[in-house]
Design a protein around this motif. Structure first.
Motif, mmCIF file in Angstrom:
data_model
loop_
_atom_site.group_PDB
_atom_site.id
_atom_site.type_symbol
_atom_site.label_atom_id
_atom_site.label_comp_id
_atom_site.label_asym_id
_atom_site.label_seq_id
_atom_site.Cartn_x
_atom_site.Cartn_y
_atom_site.Cartn_z
ATOM 1 N N TRP A 1 46.191 35.250 41.331
ATOM 2 C CA TRP A 1 47.331 35.827 40.602
ATOM 3 C C TRP A 1 46.948 36.168 39.173
ATOM 4 O O TRP A 1 47.381 37.187 38.623
ATOM 5 C CB TRP A 1 48.505 34.864 40.626
ATOM 6 C CG TRP A 1 49.674 35.386 39.855
ATOM 7 C CD1 TRP A 1 50.191 34.913 38.700
ATOM 8 C CD2 TRP A 1 50.467 36.533 40.196
ATOM 9 N NE1 TRP A 1 51.253 35.672 38.285
ATOM 10 C CE2 TRP A 1 51.447 36.671 39.195
ATOM 11 C CE3 TRP A 1 50.447 37.427 41.257
ATOM 12 C CZ2 TRP A 1 52.391 37.689 39.219
ATOM 13 C CZ3 TRP A 1 51.393 38.446 41.279
ATOM 14 C CH2 TRP A 1 52.341 38.570 40.269
ATOM 15 N N SER A 2 46.141 35.321 38.543
ATOM 16 C CA SER A 2 45.680 35.604 37.183
ATOM 17 C C SER A 2 44.859 36.890 37.136
ATOM 18 O O SER A 2 45.026 37.709 36.221
ATOM 19 C CB SER A 2 44.845 34.428 36.668
ATOM 20 O OG SER A 2 44.268 34.723 35.425
ATOM 21 N N GLN A 3 44.004 37.078 38.141
ATOM 22 C CA GLN A 3 43.191 38.296 38.166
ATOM 23 C C GLN A 3 44.034 39.528 38.463
ATOM 24 O O GLN A 3 43.764 40.610 37.935
ATOM 25 C CB GLN A 3 42.069 38.136 39.194
ATOM 26 C CG GLN A 3 41.051 37.074 38.811
ATOM 27 C CD GLN A 3 39.846 37.054 39.716
ATOM 28 O OE1 GLN A 3 39.762 37.797 40.688
ATOM 29 N NE2 GLN A 3 38.898 36.185 39.398
ATOM 30 N N VAL A 4 45.056 39.379 39.296
ATOM 31 C CA VAL A 4 45.963 40.502 39.556
ATOM 32 C C VAL A 4 46.698 40.893 38.277
ATOM 33 O O VAL A 4 46.833 42.088 37.958
ATOM 34 C CB VAL A 4 46.974 40.131 40.668
ATOM 35 C CG1 VAL A 4 48.070 41.181 40.776
ATOM 36 C CG2 VAL A 4 46.264 39.998 42.005
ATOM 37 N N SER A 5 47.163 39.909 37.508
ATOM 38 C CA SER A 5 47.860 40.190 36.251
ATOM 39 C C SER A 5 46.930 40.864 35.241
ATOM 40 O O SER A 5 47.321 41.806 34.546
ATOM 41 C CB SER A 5 48.423 38.894 35.665
ATOM 42 O OG SER A 5 49.298 38.265 36.578
ATOM 43 N N THR A 6 45.686 40.370 35.164
ATOM 44 C CA THR A 6 44.714 40.979 34.250
ATOM 45 C C THR A 6 44.413 42.408 34.652
ATOM 46 O O THR A 6 44.311 43.306 33.795
ATOM 47 C CB THR A 6 43.409 40.152 34.248
ATOM 48 O OG1 THR A 6 43.713 38.803 33.898
ATOM 49 C CG2 THR A 6 42.418 40.720 33.243
ATOM 50 N N LEU A 7 44.276 42.647 35.945
ATOM 51 C CA LEU A 7 44.013 43.999 36.437
ATOM 52 C C LEU A 7 45.175 44.927 36.108
ATOM 53 O O LEU A 7 44.966 46.093 35.746
ATOM 54 C CB LEU A 7 43.771 43.961 37.946
ATOM 55 C CG LEU A 7 43.445 45.295 38.627
ATOM 56 C CD1 LEU A 7 42.177 45.899 38.042
ATOM 57 C CD2 LEU A 7 43.302 45.101 40.136
#
Length: 360
Positions: A93-99
């Motif tokens: 989820w953190s990587q999705v938000s960063t993306l």
């Protein structure tokens, strides 16, 4: 028309067991279409228990008591579930938000790449076509970003339901494992005492489903894990997100790998540019896909009934359209079940007893 229907009924439904099985299949399909979403935790728990039962059986064969084997396997399942919820899920989820936050930069770079296409390939693509592509991509990305921003508010009911599922599913899995024999015996008592065709279909479907589901779960872990390690060593960003996508892509044969290649290539292109590093990422990704298709799949599914690629694609499209993600995951097992039903279905040749051969 009446004569044709009588002929079909005589040929395919002369056996009482065939009629009962047909009614069970129709009633079961209607039940899952109407109540499948409502009973999602029960269905999911059944699937998980079905996968874990193979480990329980293996431990039993090694001499471990059944109760201890069930407890040990259930504790392993809880450990994996907790690791996924509190380890992998927040990271993804953190990587999705960063993306999502880097989306504007990606769009600008995409516009730069697209603007060069009409100059390099004027006979293949026009400026208007590039403009249309850019507008379409910008719209879709904007919708995705808006969904991510509003997710925390609009999805509170879904999060509450997810928390309930997190409690219900482990409990249901435990009781499905513990009382498996009791539940199967209760179902058997509702069926006719003489059911050779149903037993034949059950044994074949149970064997094929067990091999497929457990093999597919192991394939997801191996492909996703190897992708994570490889992309991490290559320094590719959003490694956990991409590894999860690549791992889940094996659920859909042929289609999944082709679809997931796009985000892998796009993220590698924007991370490293068009150069040696990008080529290495795609080569490693291609090697993983090749090893999965030519080594891992034959080893894990050597004893599973082979289905024609056209039948696999049709099954994925049909069952995915009916039951969504679960339908996609179980498209091949469901196709295998239908194949087993058709193979075991009693067919009576000849005309119906009351038919008049002289009639046209």
């Amino acid at each position: 028309m009446v004569r044709i229907l009588r002929g079909l009924a005589h040929k395919y439904f002369s056996d009482d067991e065939a009629v009962i099985l047909f009614l069970i299949l129709v009633a079961g399909t209607i039940f899952f279409v109407l109540f499948g979403a409502m009973l999602a935790p029960v269905i999911g728990s059944l699937i998980i228990a079905f996968i874990l039962q193979g480990l329980v059986t293996r431990l039993n064969k090694l001499g471990m008591p059944e109760g201890l084997a069930i407890l040990l396997v259930f504790l392993v399942f809880l450990g994996v579930l907790v690791s996924f919820i509190f380890g992998l899920l927040p990271l993804v989820w953190s990587q999705v938000s960063t993306l999502a936050g880097e989306t504007p930069r990606i769009i600008r770079e995409l516009q730069t790449y697209l603007a060069l296409l009409p100059e390099e390939y004027p006979h293949l693509i026009s400026t208007q076509a590039v403009s249309n592509i850019y507008q379409q991509v910008s719209t879709e990305v904007g919708n995705l970003t808006q969904w991510l921003v509003s997710f925390s508010l609009s999805s509170i009911p879904d999060l509450v339901a997810l928390l309930i599922y997190m409690v219900l599913v482990p409990i249901l899995v435990f009781f499905f494992l513990k009382d498996r024999a009791v539940l199967l015996d209760a179902i058997a008592r509702m069926l006719p005492p003489q059911r050779p065709m149903m037993l034949q279909i059950w044994h074949e479907v149970n064997l094929q489903w067990a091999r497929y589901v457990r093999g597919k779960a192991l394939e997801i872990l191996i492909v996703g894990g190897s992708t994570y390690v490889a992309f991490k060593l290559l320094g590719l960003p959003y490694t956990a997100l991409l590894a999860l996508l690549v791992g889940l892509s094996v659920v859909i044969p042929y289609i999944g790998a082709a679809v997931v290649t796009i985000p892998v290539a796009v993220i590698a292109l924007f991370a490293f540019g068009w150069g040696t590093h990008f080529i290495w990422v795609m080569v490693v990704y291609g090697i993983i896909q090749a090893l999965d298709g030519n080594v891992l799949v034959p080893v894990l599914f050597s004893e599973v009934n082979n289905l024609h690629p056209v039948l696999i694609i049709v099954s994925v499209l049909f069952f995915g359209g009916v039951w969504g993600l679960w339908g996609v995951f179980f498209a091949i097992p469901l196709a295998t079940m239908l194949k087993a039903v058709f193979s075991a279905w009693p067919v009576k040749e000849g005309a119906p007893p009351s038919a008049d051969p002289d009639q046209a």
